[in-house]
Design an enzyme around this catalytic site. Structure first.
Site, PDB file in Angstrom:
ATOM      1  N   ARG A 166       0.854  -1.201   0.000  1.00 45.91           N
ATOM      2  CA  ARG A 166       0.000   0.000   0.000  1.00 45.91           C
ATOM      3  C   ARG A 166       0.883   1.241   0.000  1.00 45.91           C
ATOM      4  NH1 ARG A 166      -1.512   1.735   4.639  1.00 45.91           N
ATOM      5  NH2 ARG A 166      -2.210  -0.249   5.462  1.00 45.91           N
ATOM      6  N   LYS A 173      -8.227   6.271 -19.111  1.00 43.61           N
ATOM      7  CA  LYS A 173      -8.558   6.767 -20.438  1.00 43.61           C
ATOM      8  C   LYS A 173      -7.338   6.690 -21.362  1.00 43.61           C
ATOM      9  CE  LYS A 173     -12.286   7.453 -18.099  1.00 43.61           C
ATOM     10  NZ  LYS A 173     -12.643   8.717 -17.450  1.00 43.61           N
ATOM     11  N   TYR A 229     -16.361  16.393 -15.627  1.00 43.12           N
ATOM     12  CA  TYR A 229     -16.736  15.006 -15.392  1.00 43.12           C
ATOM     13  C   TYR A 229     -17.823  14.926 -14.308  1.00 43.12           C
ATOM     14  CZ  TYR A 229     -16.272  10.137 -14.079  1.00 43.12           C
ATOM     15  OH  TYR A 229     -16.536   8.836 -13.796  1.00 43.12           O
ATOM     16  N   ASP A 278      -7.546  18.812 -14.309  1.00 41.03           N
ATOM     17  CA  ASP A 278      -7.808  17.442 -14.752  1.00 41.03           C
ATOM     18  C   ASP A 278      -7.444  17.391 -16.233  1.00 41.03           C
ATOM     19  OD1 ASP A 278      -8.929  15.097 -15.744  1.00 41.03           O
ATOM     20  OD2 ASP A 278     -10.660  15.165 -14.408  1.00 41.03           O
TER      21      ASP A 278
HETATM   22  C1  LIG Z   1     -13.207   9.173 -16.238  1.00 39.74           C
HETATM   23  C2  LIG Z   1     -12.841  10.509 -15.757  1.00 39.74           C
HETATM   24  C3  LIG Z   1     -12.597  10.747 -14.402  1.00 39.74           C
HETATM   25  C4  LIG Z   1     -12.760   9.674 -13.348  1.00 39.74           C
HETATM   26  O1  LIG Z   1     -11.842   8.661 -13.512  1.00 39.74           O
HETATM   27  P1  LIG Z   1     -12.110   7.116 -13.125  1.00 39.74           P
HETATM   28  O2  LIG Z   1     -10.869   6.465 -13.568  1.00 39.74           O
HETATM   29  O3  LIG Z   1     -13.334   6.684 -13.868  1.00 39.74           O
HETATM   30  O4  LIG Z   1     -12.331   7.075 -11.655  1.00 39.74           O
HETATM   31  C5  LIG Z   1     -12.201  12.019 -14.031  1.00 39.74           C
HETATM   32  N1  LIG Z   1     -12.083  13.016 -14.926  1.00 39.74           N
HETATM   33  C6  LIG Z   1     -12.335  12.834 -16.229  1.00 39.74           C
HETATM   34  C7  LIG Z   1     -12.182  13.967 -17.173  1.00 39.74           C
HETATM   35  C8  LIG Z   1     -12.727  11.588 -16.684  1.00 39.74           C
HETATM   36  O5  LIG Z   1     -12.983  11.409 -17.986  1.00 39.74           O
END
Ligand SMILES: *Cc1c(COP(=O)(O)O)cnc(C)c1O
Length: 380
Positions: free
Chosen positions: A46, A195, A98, A170
């Site tokens: 962890r 992604k 998001y 982000d």
């Molecule tokens: C998918 C996504 C998230 C969240 O990520 P997870 O891996 O699904 O927890 C946050 N920000 C954006 C822009 C996303 O596309």
């Protein structure tokens, strides 16, 4: 060294013990100590794991930041950044982002006495206007999800700095290949590595990258304390994915532009949202801060919900699914999928209407993709 080279080499030296060229999946929870407290850098997985360390080092390198931290999901990374705040603090977030980020703010952090305002991402001034004495963090996403608006990171960072507020970006939609927010003045970069970074729709993961040592220690402490860490196999898959980020992103962007141009001429399309179209409102800012326009686009179909259903039902290559950034093309309906947690009225006010469709352009042959859309349009 350049991006493509760093993606393949940084954090990924041959294994010291065996010479394995690829970082092994260190599938272990714990590590031998030669004497009490005498260990070789790892005690418990962890806290740290060599496969995860490789991923964290590579991610930091790609974002041109000093420190990287990997998480079990994008929202776990987001949650960790918000955990820097305490009761009484205030966050400003963009009003297009998001849905899960909105959800964690509204459903989790609000009840802990943290307040939030949503600034209109079309106007930088709305961020400055929303600043209060207790504002500690500005959170933006650019390109935004799902309207693909572009926020000027450099100018937002000037505002944040003036008021001594942290700026978190982000960067999931752009990927570090096309945009590096730390170089534009952001304090913290967040990713859903699910992604583009992992890129093959086979894991869920997240990351934080930053330069400030004190902030890093705080976030790392929380990473270990709260424990939302990725396992060795997921870390390895993310690492394997990011080696090809550069060539994948080029292909995603090329296909997205091609589809955006095709859609913008189609008589059954009301509007196309893609920052790489020179007719798009966001084109100039996108050109200024990104080296490419990435692979996400959205459009409004001429018609109602039933037209959308018929369109989706007749697609063969585009898979109806949440998520994005994988090699395969995906199509989604934000109103009832990724953004279902936003109340309907609020959602429509923001532009996510019932005929709004989001596309993640994969790296298939672009004519095949266009032909698939073209066949499905016949049923609209
Ligand atoms: C998918 C996504 C998230 C969240 O990520 P997870 O891996 O699904 O927890 C946050 N920000 C954006 C822009 C996303 O596309």
């Amino acid at each position: 060294m350049k991006f493509e080279t760093r993606a393949i080499h940084d954090g990924q030296e041959a294994d010291l013990k065996t010479g394995a060229v690829v970082i092994p999946i260190y599938q272990t929870s714990t590590y031998q100590q030669e004497a009490i407290g005498k260990h070789r850098g790892y005690e418990y997985s962890r806290t740290g794991n060599p496969t995860r360390t490789a991923l964290e080092t590579a991610l930091a390198s790609l974002e041109e930041g000093k420190y990287g931290l990997a998480f079990a999901s994008g929202v776990a990374a987001t949650n960790t950044v918000f955990s820097l705040l305490k009761t009484g603090d205030h966050i400003i977030a963009g009003d297009d982002m998001y849905g899960g980020t909105y959800r964690i703010l509204e459903r989790v952090f609000k009840k802990w006495g943290i307040s939030m305002s949503y600034a209109d991402v079309d106007y930088l001034s709305s961020f400055e206007k929303a600043i209060q004495e207790n504002t500690k963090l500005i959170w933006i996403e650019t390109p935004t999800n799902p309207l693909l608006k572009i926020i000027d990171i450099e100018r937002i960072s000037e505002i944040a700095r003036k008021y001594n507020i942290l700026l978190a970006v982000d960067n999931t939609f752009a990927s570090p290949y096309f945009q590096r927010p730390l170089l534009l003045g952001a304090d913290i970069v967040v990713h859903s590595t699910t992604k583009y970074i992992a890129g093959h729709s086979d894991i869920v993961g997240g990351a934080i990258i930053l330069n400030d040592q004190k902030l890093y220690s705080e976030l790392k402490y929380y990473q270990n304390t709260a424990g939302a860490v990725p396992g060795p196999l997921d870390s390895w898959l993310a690492l394997r994915g990011l080696k090809t980020l550069a060539i994948r992103m080029k292909a995603h962007a090329e296909n997205a532009l091609y589809l955006a141009k095709y859609l913008s001429k189609h008589h059954k399309v009301e509007h196309v949202y893609y920052p790489g179209l020179d007719s798009d409102n966001n084109y100039m800012v996108a050109r200024k801060q990104m080296s490419g326009f990435s692979g996400m686009l959205s459009f409004k179909l001429k018609g109602d919900r039933s037209a959308v259903d018929r369109f989706f039902a007749n697609l063969k290559l585009f898979t109806l699914a949440e998520s994005l950034g994988g090699v395969e093309s995906l199509i989604s309906y934000p109103a009832l999928m990724t953004h279902a947690s936003i109340p309907r009225e609020e959602r429509i006010k923001r532009g996510i209407t019932d005929n709004f469709i989001r596309v993640s352009a994969g790296i298939e042959n672009k004519s095949d993709l266009k032909n698939d859309l073209s066949s499905a349009f016949k049923y609209v």
